[in-house]
Structures are given as structure tokens and as C-alpha cells.
Design a protein around this motif. Structure first.
Motif, PDB file in Angstrom:
ATOM      1  N   PHE A 109      -2.137   3.590   3.323  1.00  0.00           N
ATOM      2  CA  PHE A 109      -3.331   4.325   3.066  1.00  0.00           C
ATOM      3  C   PHE A 109      -4.295   4.128   3.970  1.00  0.00           C
ATOM      4  CE2 PHE A 109      -0.823   3.725  -0.706  1.00  0.00           C
ATOM      5  CZ  PHE A 109      -0.591   4.963  -1.059  1.00  0.00           C
ATOM      6  N   LYS A 110      -5.468   4.951   4.149  1.00  0.00           N
ATOM      7  CA  LYS A 110      -6.938   4.755   5.021  1.00  0.00           C
ATOM      8  C   LYS A 110      -7.756   5.082   3.746  1.00  0.00           C
ATOM      9  CE  LYS A 110      -5.825   4.337   9.468  1.00  0.00           C
ATOM     10  NZ  LYS A 110      -6.434   3.186  10.269  1.00  0.00           N
ATOM     11  N   ILE A 111      -8.531   4.275   3.628  1.00  0.00           N
ATOM     12  CA  ILE A 111      -9.758   4.303   2.541  1.00  0.00           C
ATOM     13  C   ILE A 111     -11.018   4.045   3.263  1.00  0.00           C
ATOM     14  CG2 ILE A 111     -10.498   3.471   0.483  1.00  0.00           C
ATOM     15  CD1 ILE A 111      -7.792   2.026   0.039  1.00  0.00           C
ATOM     16  N   THR A 112     -11.645   5.352   3.263  1.00  0.00           N
ATOM     17  CA  THR A 112     -13.039   5.469   3.990  1.00  0.00           C
ATOM     18  C   THR A 112     -14.113   5.762   3.239  1.00  0.00           C
ATOM     19  OG1 THR A 112     -11.898   5.745   6.021  1.00  0.00           O
ATOM     20  CG2 THR A 112     -13.936   6.253   6.016  1.00  0.00           C
ATOM     21  N   ASP A 113     -15.141   4.938   2.651  1.00  0.00           N
ATOM     22  CA  ASP A 113     -16.223   5.630   1.675  1.00  0.00           C
ATOM     23  C   ASP A 113     -15.675   6.005   0.514  1.00  0.00           C
ATOM     24  OD1 ASP A 113     -18.064   4.775   3.752  1.00  0.00           O
ATOM     25  OD2 ASP A 113     -17.846   6.725   4.509  1.00  0.00           O
ATOM     26  N   GLY A 114     -14.568   5.237  -0.002  1.00  0.00           N
ATOM     27  CA  GLY A 114     -14.073   5.559  -1.260  1.00  0.00           C
ATOM     28  C   GLY A 114     -13.086   6.820  -1.412  1.00  0.00           C
ATOM     29  N   VAL A 115     -12.816   7.153  -0.198  1.00  0.00           N
ATOM     30  CA  VAL A 115     -11.861   8.514  -0.025  1.00  0.00           C
ATOM     31  C   VAL A 115     -10.669   7.692   0.427  1.00  0.00           C
ATOM     32  CG1 VAL A 115     -11.332  10.596   1.245  1.00  0.00           C
ATOM     33  CG2 VAL A 115     -13.760  10.217   0.428  1.00  0.00           C
ATOM     34  N   VAL A 116      -9.595   8.018  -0.394  1.00  0.00           N
ATOM     35  CA  VAL A 116      -8.236   7.633  -0.230  1.00  0.00           C
ATOM     36  C   VAL A 116      -7.281   8.794   0.523  1.00  0.00           C
ATOM     37  CG1 VAL A 116      -6.129   6.588  -1.016  1.00  0.00           C
ATOM     38  CG2 VAL A 116      -8.247   5.986  -1.874  1.00  0.00           C
ATOM     39  N   GLU A 117      -6.496   8.274   1.520  1.00  0.00           N
ATOM     40  CA  GLU A 117      -5.680   9.292   2.352  1.00  0.00           C
ATOM     41  C   GLU A 117      -4.517   8.583   2.471  1.00  0.00           C
ATOM     42  OE1 GLU A 117      -7.206  11.572   5.448  1.00  0.00           O
ATOM     43  OE2 GLU A 117      -9.313  11.313   4.959  1.00  0.00           O
ATOM     44  N   PRO A 118      -3.398   9.174   2.106  1.00  0.00           N
ATOM     45  CA  PRO A 118      -2.099   8.733   2.519  1.00  0.00           C
ATOM     46  C   PRO A 118      -1.708   8.786   3.945  1.00  0.00           C
ATOM     47  CG  PRO A 118      -1.722  10.329   0.720  1.00  0.00           C
ATOM     48  CD  PRO A 118      -3.162  10.306   1.258  1.00  0.00           C
ATOM     49  N   GLU A 119      -1.212   7.714   4.402  1.00  0.00           N
ATOM     50  CA  GLU A 119      -1.094   7.600   5.795  1.00  0.00           C
ATOM     51  C   GLU A 119       0.600   7.521   5.997  1.00  0.00           C
ATOM     52  OE1 GLU A 119      -3.025   4.595   9.382  1.00  0.00           O
ATOM     53  OE2 GLU A 119      -2.153   3.644   7.669  1.00  0.00           O
ATOM     54  N   GLU A 120       0.866   8.070   7.410  1.00  0.00           N
ATOM     55  CA  GLU A 120       2.231   7.919   7.648  1.00  0.00           C
ATOM     56  C   GLU A 120       2.489   6.790   8.265  1.00  0.00           C
ATOM     57  OE1 GLU A 120       5.371   9.814  10.812  1.00  0.00           O
ATOM     58  OE2 GLU A 120       3.379  10.627  10.867  1.00  0.00           O
ATOM     59  N   MET A 121       3.795   6.232   7.881  1.00  0.00           N
ATOM     60  CA  MET A 121       4.097   5.097   8.184  1.00  0.00           C
ATOM     61  C   MET A 121       5.674   4.960   8.631  1.00  0.00           C
ATOM     62  SD  MET A 121       4.551   1.244   5.829  1.00  0.00           S
ATOM     63  CE  MET A 121       5.715   1.825   4.841  1.00  0.00           C
ATOM     64  N   VAL A 122       5.640   4.466  10.108  1.00  0.00           N
ATOM     65  CA  VAL A 122       6.805   4.572  10.802  1.00  0.00           C
ATOM     66  C   VAL A 122       7.592   3.104  10.701  1.00  0.00           C
ATOM     67  CG1 VAL A 122       7.791   5.134  13.012  1.00  0.00           C
ATOM     68  CG2 VAL A 122       6.076   6.548  12.077  1.00  0.00           C
ATOM     69  N   VAL A 123       8.816   3.008  10.639  1.00  0.00           N
ATOM     70  CA  VAL A 123       9.378   1.640  10.453  1.00  0.00           C
ATOM     71  C   VAL A 123      10.193   1.678  11.835  1.00  0.00           C
ATOM     72  CG1 VAL A 123      10.963  -0.125   9.312  1.00  0.00           C
ATOM     73  CG2 VAL A 123       9.456   1.598   7.872  1.00  0.00           C
ATOM     74  N   THR A 124       9.801   0.802  12.737  1.00  0.00           N
ATOM     75  CA  THR A 124      10.342   0.706  13.850  1.00  0.00           C
ATOM     76  C   THR A 124      11.570  -0.505  13.867  1.00  0.00           C
ATOM     77  OG1 THR A 124       8.937  -0.875  14.849  1.00  0.00           O
ATOM     78  CG2 THR A 124       8.670   1.478  15.159  1.00  0.00           C
ATOM     79  N   GLU A 125      12.511  -0.502  15.020  1.00  0.00           N
ATOM     80  CA  GLU A 125      13.511  -1.583  15.029  1.00  0.00           C
ATOM     81  C   GLU A 125      12.899  -2.816  15.859  1.00  0.00           C
ATOM     82  OE1 GLU A 125      16.064  -1.800  13.142  1.00  0.00           O
ATOM     83  OE2 GLU A 125      15.509  -0.182  12.218  1.00  0.00           O
TER      84      GLU A 125
END
Length: 133
Positions: free
Chosen positions: A117-133
Motif C-alpha cells: 500500500f501507499k499511505i499519504t496524509d491518511g489516505v490508503v491506496e493499494p499498490e501493485e506488487m510484482v514478484v520477480t525471480e
């Protein structure tokens, strides 16, 4: 977007399992959202509901990152008994701008869930997470 090598994500999940029933925490370092380093921290609170990183350990990591020219890319912690989403306390204490927050849920210990997640000034936004090899 948070890009994390599979071996680092696996190490975080293993550490979360080992620390159960307490929360574990740490710092992920790298460049431009790409995780290159994993820095486990001591949870000074020794709690299953919140964490405080050891300031001496944090300072040592910051010095190392400056030397390498890397950034703090993410802060991670586990939720031993709750979902992989920021709690009210996580949101209130998210004071480091531009840093991802990776949370590992162990609600189902056989199938841990990791989300960023990104959390800025109390606002939560889901964030894409890419798992690499």
C-alpha cells in the motif's frame, strides 16, 4: 509499483511465521521501487497488535543506504491475526512519504497473504506488487 524478488518476499513471510504470534517488522531498500535489500528490525513493542522499530537499527540501515546510494523503498510488518490491510494505527503512524507499506497477514498461517500500500496524509491506496525471480 513495488517490485520484490521472490526470495526476499519468502524471507519476510518466513520471518513473519517465525515471529508469530508477535508482529515482525523491517525495512526494504533499493531504487525506483525495486527491492534490493532486506533489513529485519527488532519490534521494540514485542506485541501482536503494533510495532516500533529499534531506532539504533534504523539509524544503521539509513547510514548503509546513504553509502550505497539506495532508498528506503518499503516498511514491512506482519499482522498475525488480522487481514493484510493497514490498521488505523498503521495509517496514523505512516509518516514517511513515498514509501510503500508491505503487510503480511497470517490469519491463515497455511496461506499467508502479502499486500502493498501507499499511505499519504491518511489516505490508503493499494499498490501493485510484482514478484520477480
Amino acid at each position: 509499483m513495488l517490485k520484490i524478488p521472490s526470495q526476499i518476499l519468502e524471507a519476510i513471510i518466513a520471518r513473519s511465521q517465525e515471529g508469530f504470534p508477535l508482529e515482525v517488522c523491517g525495512i526494504l531498500s533499493g531504487v525506483d521501487g525495486l527491492v534490493l535489500g532486506h533489513h529485519p528490525m527488532t519490534n521494540m513493542d514485542a506485541s501482536n497488535e503494533h510495532f516500533t522499530m529499534d531506532p539504533k537499527e534504523q539509524f544503521a540501515v539509513v547510514k548503509e543506504l546513504r553509502r550505497k546510494g539506495w532508498d528506503m523503498v518499503a516498511i514491512y510488518h506482519s499482522h498475525p491475526e488480522s487481514p493484510a490491510r493497514p490498521s488505523e494505527e498503521d495509517i496514523r503512524l505512516a509518516l514517511t512519504p513515498h514509501v510503500s507499506h508491505l503487510i503480511v497477514s497470517l490469519m491463515d498461517r497455511e496461506a499467508p497473504v502479502a499486500k502493498s500500500f501507499k499511505i499519504t496524509d491518511g489516505v490508503v491506496e493499494p499498490e501493485e506488487m510484482v514478484v520477480t525471480e
